[in-house]
Design a protein around this motif. Structure first.
Motif, short mmCIF file in Angstrom:
data_model
loop_
_atom_site.label_atom_id
_atom_site.label_comp_id
_atom_site.label_asym_id
_atom_site.label_seq_id
_atom_site.Cartn_x
_atom_site.Cartn_y
_atom_site.Cartn_z
N THR A 159 0.81 -1.22 0.00
CA THR A 159 0.00 0.00 0.00
C THR A 159 0.85 1.27 0.00
N THR A 160 2.15 1.13 0.13
CA THR A 160 3.02 2.31 0.08
C THR A 160 4.24 1.97 -0.78
N TRP A 161 4.97 3.00 -1.20
CA TRP A 161 6.16 2.70 -2.02
C TRP A 161 7.20 1.95 -1.20
N MET A 162 7.27 2.29 0.11
CA MET A 162 8.23 1.59 0.98
C MET A 162 7.81 0.12 1.15
N GLY A 163 6.48 -0.10 1.32
CA GLY A 163 5.96 -1.47 1.43
C GLY A 163 6.24 -2.25 0.16
N SER A 164 6.12 -1.57 -0.97
CA SER A 164 6.37 -2.22 -2.26
C SER A 164 7.85 -2.60 -2.38
N LEU A 165 8.70 -1.69 -1.94
CA LEU A 165 10.14 -1.96 -1.99
C LEU A 165 10.49 -3.16 -1.10
N VAL A 166 9.99 -3.14 0.14
CA VAL A 166 10.27 -4.25 1.08
C VAL A 166 9.77 -5.57 0.50
N SER A 167 8.54 -5.55 -0.07
CA SER A 167 7.94 -6.78 -0.59
C SER A 167 8.75 -7.35 -1.75
N HIS A 168 9.06 -6.47 -2.72
CA HIS A 168 9.74 -6.98 -3.91
C HIS A 168 11.19 -7.37 -3.61
N VAL A 169 11.85 -6.60 -2.74
CA VAL A 169 13.23 -6.97 -2.38
C VAL A 169 13.21 -8.32 -1.64
N SER A 170 12.24 -8.51 -0.71
CA SER A 170 12.22 -9.80 0.01
C SER A 170 11.94 -10.95 -0.93
N ARG A 171 11.00 -10.71 -1.88
CA ARG A 171 10.66 -11.80 -2.81
C ARG A 171 11.91 -12.28 -3.57
N TRP A 172 12.74 -11.31 -4.02
CA TRP A 172 13.91 -11.70 -4.82
C TRP A 172 15.11 -12.05 -3.96
N PHE A 173 15.29 -11.33 -2.84
CA PHE A 173 16.44 -11.62 -1.97
C PHE A 173 16.32 -13.03 -1.38
N PHE A 174 15.12 -13.38 -0.91
CA PHE A 174 14.93 -14.72 -0.31
C PHE A 174 14.59 -15.78 -1.37
N MET A 175 14.50 -15.34 -2.65
CA MET A 175 14.11 -16.24 -3.75
C MET A 175 12.86 -17.02 -3.37
N GLN A 176 11.82 -16.28 -3.01
CA GLN A 176 10.63 -16.89 -2.43
C GLN A 176 9.40 -16.54 -3.27
N PRO A 177 9.07 -17.39 -4.28
CA PRO A 177 7.92 -17.09 -5.14
C PRO A 177 6.61 -17.01 -4.36
N GLN A 178 6.57 -17.68 -3.19
CA GLN A 178 5.34 -17.64 -2.36
C GLN A 178 5.03 -16.20 -1.93
N ILE A 179 6.09 -15.38 -1.76
CA ILE A 179 5.87 -13.96 -1.44
C ILE A 179 5.24 -13.27 -2.64
N GLY A 180 5.75 -13.63 -3.84
CA GLY A 180 5.19 -13.04 -5.08
C GLY A 180 3.70 -13.29 -5.18
N GLU A 181 3.26 -14.50 -4.81
CA GLU A 181 1.81 -14.82 -4.86
C GLU A 181 1.04 -13.89 -3.92
N ASN A 182 1.58 -13.76 -2.69
CA ASN A 182 0.88 -12.90 -1.71
C ASN A 182 0.76 -11.46 -2.20
N ILE A 183 1.87 -10.94 -2.75
CA ILE A 183 1.83 -9.51 -3.09
C ILE A 183 1.06 -9.26 -4.39
N ARG A 184 0.75 -10.34 -5.12
CA ARG A 184 -0.20 -10.20 -6.25
C ARG A 184 -1.63 -10.13 -5.73
N GLY A 185 -1.82 -10.49 -4.45
CA GLY A 185 -3.15 -10.32 -3.84
C GLY A 185 -4.02 -11.56 -3.88
N VAL A 186 -3.41 -12.77 -3.83
CA VAL A 186 -4.21 -14.00 -3.97
C VAL A 186 -5.05 -14.34 -2.73
N LEU A 187 -4.67 -13.82 -1.56
CA LEU A 187 -5.27 -14.36 -0.33
C LEU A 187 -6.79 -14.18 -0.22
#
Ligand code: SAM
Length: 222
Positions: A159-187
């Motif tokens: 919901t914020t640019w900082m939240g977006s940065l944290v989300s996308h950096v974590s998805r790629w830094f931790f190599m965690q596609p499951q984060i990618g699913e969450n931040i696409r809004g599947v829940l």
């Protein structure tokens, strides 16, 4: 005594168990108490309730829930996690008369149907892939009483640019596609697809965590 982990496709955190209590306050940007209070206020358990915490980690939230329950009258919180080392730390630091911990995978719960008054999970669903998300939600539905509450706090569309940065950096830094699913809004759609009432968005934290509240529908009167 070492506790074996349960095999799962979820990303377990055995390796982080002994530092997790120091990491989590950082992840929650020094606002862990406020975050836990919000979840507790939504759960609002009665003293005799049975509450299940999915992916409980070292058990901080579960023990706070347990403190609101009356073990002598049958109320208790149980935290489950597939990582044996997380459960080892949780048991050592946070077991009590109304709070216990079990090694278990959220996609295969060993509890009977309709056993719990409420199910909660915090920062767990971004650790499991889509098929396990669906299985864990359908297990949460099964073990909840009709009318029981489900509270999920997890990574969602930022919901914020900082939240977006944290989300996308974590998805790629931790190599965690499951984060990618969450931040696409599947829940939310997955929660509803498991049979729950459409989830309501109750709070947002740090621009990357959303707290959802829903219920298992009550059985209609004949
Ligand atoms: C980020 S931690 C969250 C811990 C805690 N709920 C919190 O809010 O700090 C995610 C947890 O999910 C656990 N986990 C991963 N896959 C799991 C599964 N299939 N079933 C149960 N727990 C699982 C991990 O071991 C880890 O402890």
């Amino acid at each position: 005594m070492a506790i074996d982990s349960i095999p799962t496709k979820g990303r377990t955190l055995d390796h982080a168990a002994f530092v997790y209590d120091f990491l989590e306050p950082v992840l929650l940007m020094g606002k862990q108490a406020e975050y836990d209070r919000k979840i507790l206020s939504l759960l609002d358990p009665a003293p005799t309730d049975r509450v299940l915490d999915l992916g409980c980690g070292t058990g901080v939230l579960c023990s706070l829930i347990g403190a609101r329950l009356d073990g002598a009258s049958g109320g208790f919180a149980v935290g489950i996690d597939a990582a044996g080392k997380m459960i080892q730390v949780a048991r050592k630091k946070r077991s009590g008369p109304s709070c216990r911990f079990e090694v278990m995978a959220a996609e295969h719960l060993s509890f009977e149907d309709g056993y719990f008054d409420a199910v909660v999970s915090s920062l767990f669903f971004h650790h499991i892939p889509l098929d396990l998300k669906a299985m864990a939600l359908s297990e949460a539905f099964r073990v909840l009483k009709p009318g029981g509450k489900l509270v999920i706090a997890d990574m969602h569309i930022p919901t914020t640019w900082m939240g977006s940065l944290v989300s996308h950096v974590s998805r790629w830094f931790f190599m965690q596609p499951q984060i990618g699913e969450n931040i696409r809004g599947v829940l939310p759609d997955m929660i509803a697809a498991a049979g729950f009432e459409p989830p309501r968005r109750m709070a947002d934290f740090f621009g990357y965590i959303t707290v959802f509240l829903t219920t298992r529908p009550s059985i209609p009167m004949a």
